[in-house]
Write a protein that holds these residues in place. Structure first.
Motif, PDB file in Angstrom:
ATOM      1  N   GLU A 248       0.770  -1.302   0.492  1.00 47.96           N
ATOM      2  CA  GLU A 248       0.146  -0.083   0.315  1.00 47.96           C
ATOM      3  C   GLU A 248       0.780   1.324  -0.211  1.00 47.96           C
ATOM      4  N   ASN A 249       2.165   0.986   0.521  1.00 47.04           N
ATOM      5  CA  ASN A 249       2.930   2.265   0.422  1.00 47.04           C
ATOM      6  C   ASN A 249       3.578   2.057  -1.195  1.00 47.04           C
ATOM      7  N   GLY A 250       3.970   1.451  -1.447  1.00 48.75           N
ATOM      8  CA  GLY A 250       4.462   1.417  -3.290  1.00 48.75           C
ATOM      9  C   GLY A 250       5.494   0.601  -3.401  1.00 48.75           C
ATOM     10  N   LYS A 251       5.630   0.567  -1.867  1.00 47.43           N
ATOM     11  CA  LYS A 251       7.501  -0.291  -2.123  1.00 47.43           C
ATOM     12  C   LYS A 251       7.587  -1.435  -2.385  1.00 47.43           C
ATOM     13  N   TYR A 252       7.717  -2.375  -3.124  1.00 51.67           N
ATOM     14  CA  TYR A 252       7.804  -3.981  -4.205  1.00 51.67           C
ATOM     15  C   TYR A 252       8.047  -5.299  -2.810  1.00 51.67           C
ATOM     16  N   ALA A 253       7.912  -6.105  -3.141  1.00 55.85           N
ATOM     17  CA  ALA A 253       7.309  -7.603  -1.858  1.00 55.85           C
ATOM     18  C   ALA A 253       7.384  -8.564  -2.812  1.00 55.85           C
TER      19      ALA A 253
END
Length: 284
Positions: A248-253
């Motif tokens: 949701e914060n635009g960080k990749y996972a």
């Protein structure tokens, strides 16, 4: 002379250390699902957002008008769910024909079950695989640029339809950003489903080191299955597969799928107990 060399080294060393810090090889690894078929493991779900199931969202619109291509329907609210691999809610609606479709929180179509063609007319026209792919491309182009996806098609003889998949590959990883469209040989679209569609940029750089990620996963699993290692002759981790998603914060996972096999050796025979596991990996 020695003093000068020392001064030069003292200047170079901090630069080297600082440059090394730019690569983050520290990872948070959480269990998000497992089959619970191996006795003695200490597994617990550590990320439960995808296990909560449907719920009633009071903020969702109770009725929506969907105008998508040549589709124009009114839908009534059914339920909301945070679907697997997604970090946002998706709302389900039912149209006038009791067919279900889903919209993302920002109103984008993410699935639609059209069902059987209500206006089916046997005109003898049978579409080829390539023609069905073009129909699917045209449909999905209302949402995303289809050129960013690898397209594959298989004919399902049981259903009498083509299964057309749109898969995105970014930075060496297959993405959760994908879609599937089922099309009858008549060219009629039977269903459309997708996850994370259009969310992950085609030129994304993730900085995940696959070898380091796998090493960290094995270290975690060795702890999780430490009791199993005492109970079985062998414990192995196999079939590592990764899907890239975005939080949701635009960080990749990364979502890792793998098999855990616990093996008992009895003479020349091996008795294998297997467990399927899903892990969520993010930069710590």
């Amino acid at each position: 002379m020695r003093k000068m060399i020392y001064i030069i080294l003292s200047l170079v060393l901090p630069i080297t250390v600082l440059s090394g810090c730019s690569v983050n090889n520290n990872y948070s690894i959480k269990i998000c699902r497992y089959s619970d078929s191996i006795s003695g493991s200490s597994n617990q779900s550590e990320f439960q957002d995808w296990n909560k199931g449907p719920f009633d969202d009071p903020t969702a619109k109770k009725a929506v008008e969907l105008d998508f291509g040549n589709v124009a329907v009114v839908g009534s609210y059914v339920e909301t769910e945070k679907r697997f691999s997604e970090f946002y809610n998706t709302h389900t609606y039912k149209d006038e024909n009791n067919h279900l479709f889903t919209l993302t929180e920002d109103g984008k179509l993410s699935s639609y079950f059209f069902g059987n063609n209500p206006n089916k007319v046997d005109n003898g026209k049978i579409y080829t695989k390539s023609e069905c792919i073009e129909i699917a491309r045209s449909f999905i182009s209302e949402i995303v640029d289809p050129s960013q996806y690898t397209v594959t098609a298989e004919y399902n003889a049981i259903l009498g339809m083509y299964e057309i998949s749109f898969d995105k590959y970014v930075d060496g990883f297959k993405c959760s950003d994908q879609a599937e469209i089922m099309i009858e040989q008549t060219g009629y679209i039977y269903s459309f489903s997708s996850t994370m569609l259009g969310r992950i940029p085609a030129n994304a750089k993730t900085s995940f080191n696959r070898k380091t990620v796998e090493k960290k996963i094995i270290e975690k699993l060795d702890k999780e299955y430490s009791k199993s290692k005492d109970s079985y002759d062998e414990v192995s981790y196999e079939n590592f597969n990764y899907n890239l998603t975005m939080d949701e914060n635009g960080k990749y996972a990364l979502i890792c799928y793998l098999d855990v096999n616990c093996i008992d050796i009895q003479g020349e025979n091996k008795i294998v107990r297997g467990e399927r596991m899903r892990l969520l990996i993010q930069h710590a």
